[in-house]
Write a protein that holds these residues in place. Structure first.
Motif, mmCIF file in Angstrom:
data_model
loop_
_atom_site.group_PDB
_atom_site.id
_atom_site.type_symbol
_atom_site.label_atom_id
_atom_site.label_comp_id
_atom_site.label_asym_id
_atom_site.label_seq_id
_atom_site.Cartn_x
_atom_site.Cartn_y
_atom_site.Cartn_z
ATOM 1 N N UNK A 1 0.827 -1.196 0.000
ATOM 2 C CA UNK A 1 0.000 0.000 0.000
ATOM 3 C C UNK A 1 0.861 1.246 0.000
ATOM 4 N N UNK A 2 0.194 2.377 0.107
ATOM 5 C CA UNK A 2 0.900 3.661 0.134
ATOM 6 C C UNK A 2 0.252 4.568 1.156
ATOM 7 N N UNK A 3 1.070 5.439 1.696
ATOM 8 C CA UNK A 3 0.597 6.515 2.564
ATOM 9 C C UNK A 3 1.239 7.774 1.997
ATOM 10 N N UNK A 4 0.478 8.497 1.186
ATOM 11 C CA UNK A 4 1.071 9.609 0.459
ATOM 12 C C UNK A 4 2.061 9.057 -0.560
ATOM 13 N N UNK A 5 3.295 9.519 -0.500
ATOM 14 C CA UNK A 5 4.331 9.033 -1.417
ATOM 15 C C UNK A 5 5.119 7.861 -0.834
ATOM 16 N N UNK A 6 4.841 7.505 0.401
ATOM 17 C CA UNK A 6 5.592 6.463 1.094
ATOM 18 C C UNK A 6 4.987 5.087 0.836
ATOM 19 N N UNK A 7 5.818 4.148 0.432
ATOM 20 C CA UNK A 7 5.366 2.773 0.262
ATOM 21 C C UNK A 7 5.242 2.113 1.629
ATOM 22 N N UNK A 8 4.243 1.261 1.758
ATOM 23 C CA UNK A 8 4.035 0.508 2.985
ATOM 24 C C UNK A 8 4.184 -0.978 2.682
ATOM 25 N N UNK A 9 4.794 -1.696 3.609
ATOM 26 C CA UNK A 9 5.079 -3.116 3.418
ATOM 27 C C UNK A 9 4.481 -3.929 4.541
ATOM 28 N N UNK A 10 4.057 -5.139 4.223
ATOM 29 C CA UNK A 10 3.605 -6.073 5.254
ATOM 30 C C UNK A 10 4.846 -6.653 5.922
ATOM 31 N N UNK A 11 4.861 -6.659 7.243
ATOM 32 C CA UNK A 11 6.022 -7.197 7.959
ATOM 33 C C UNK A 11 6.288 -8.646 7.567
ATOM 34 N N UNK A 12 5.233 -9.422 7.337
ATOM 35 C CA UNK A 12 5.410 -10.814 6.945
ATOM 36 C C UNK A 12 6.200 -10.916 5.637
ATOM 37 N N UNK A 13 5.903 -10.021 4.683
ATOM 38 C CA UNK A 13 6.606 -10.012 3.401
ATOM 39 C C UNK A 13 8.060 -9.593 3.567
ATOM 40 N N UNK A 14 8.289 -8.624 4.456
ATOM 41 C CA UNK A 14 9.652 -8.154 4.708
ATOM 42 C C UNK A 14 10.489 -9.286 5.290
ATOM 43 N N UNK A 15 9.938 -9.996 6.274
ATOM 44 C CA UNK A 15 10.682 -11.087 6.894
ATOM 45 C C UNK A 15 10.923 -12.223 5.898
ATOM 46 N N UNK A 16 9.972 -12.472 5.012
ATOM 47 C CA UNK A 16 10.151 -13.510 3.991
ATOM 48 C C UNK A 16 11.267 -13.118 3.024
ATOM 49 N N UNK A 17 11.317 -11.857 2.625
ATOM 50 C CA UNK A 17 12.371 -11.387 1.728
ATOM 51 C C UNK A 17 13.733 -11.477 2.411
ATOM 52 N N UNK A 18 13.760 -11.159 3.703
ATOM 53 C CA UNK A 18 15.024 -11.235 4.455
ATOM 54 C C UNK A 18 15.492 -12.684 4.562
#
Length: 65
Positions: free
Chosen positions: A37-54
């Motif tokens: 998602x987005x909040x203004x110009x800032x991208x928002x990420x799901x923590x689950x997706x971030x941990x999976x990418x890591x």
């Protein structure tokens, strides 16, 4: 009934994953992480997706990207 996913900014995602913000941006460029998602110009990420990418980055190279 499921809980809403936790959405965080790229800077917070990097802090939670223990990587630099540039690493999160790199994962996005490489298609390893997609903004939820987005909040203004800032991208928002799901923590689950971030941990999976890591985890995937560690599995490929044995180190952080």
């Amino acid at each position: 009934m499921s809980a809403e996913p936790t959405l965080v900014t790229g800077a917070t995602a990097a802090k939670e994953a223990g990587v630099a913000p540039a690493t999160v941006r790199k994962w996005v460029q490489l298609g390893r992480l997609t903004a939820a998602g987005r909040q203004g110009r800032t991208h928002l990420f799901r923590l689950e997706d971030v941990f999976a990418a890591e985890r995937a980055a560690r599995g490929r190279s044995g180190r952080r990207d």
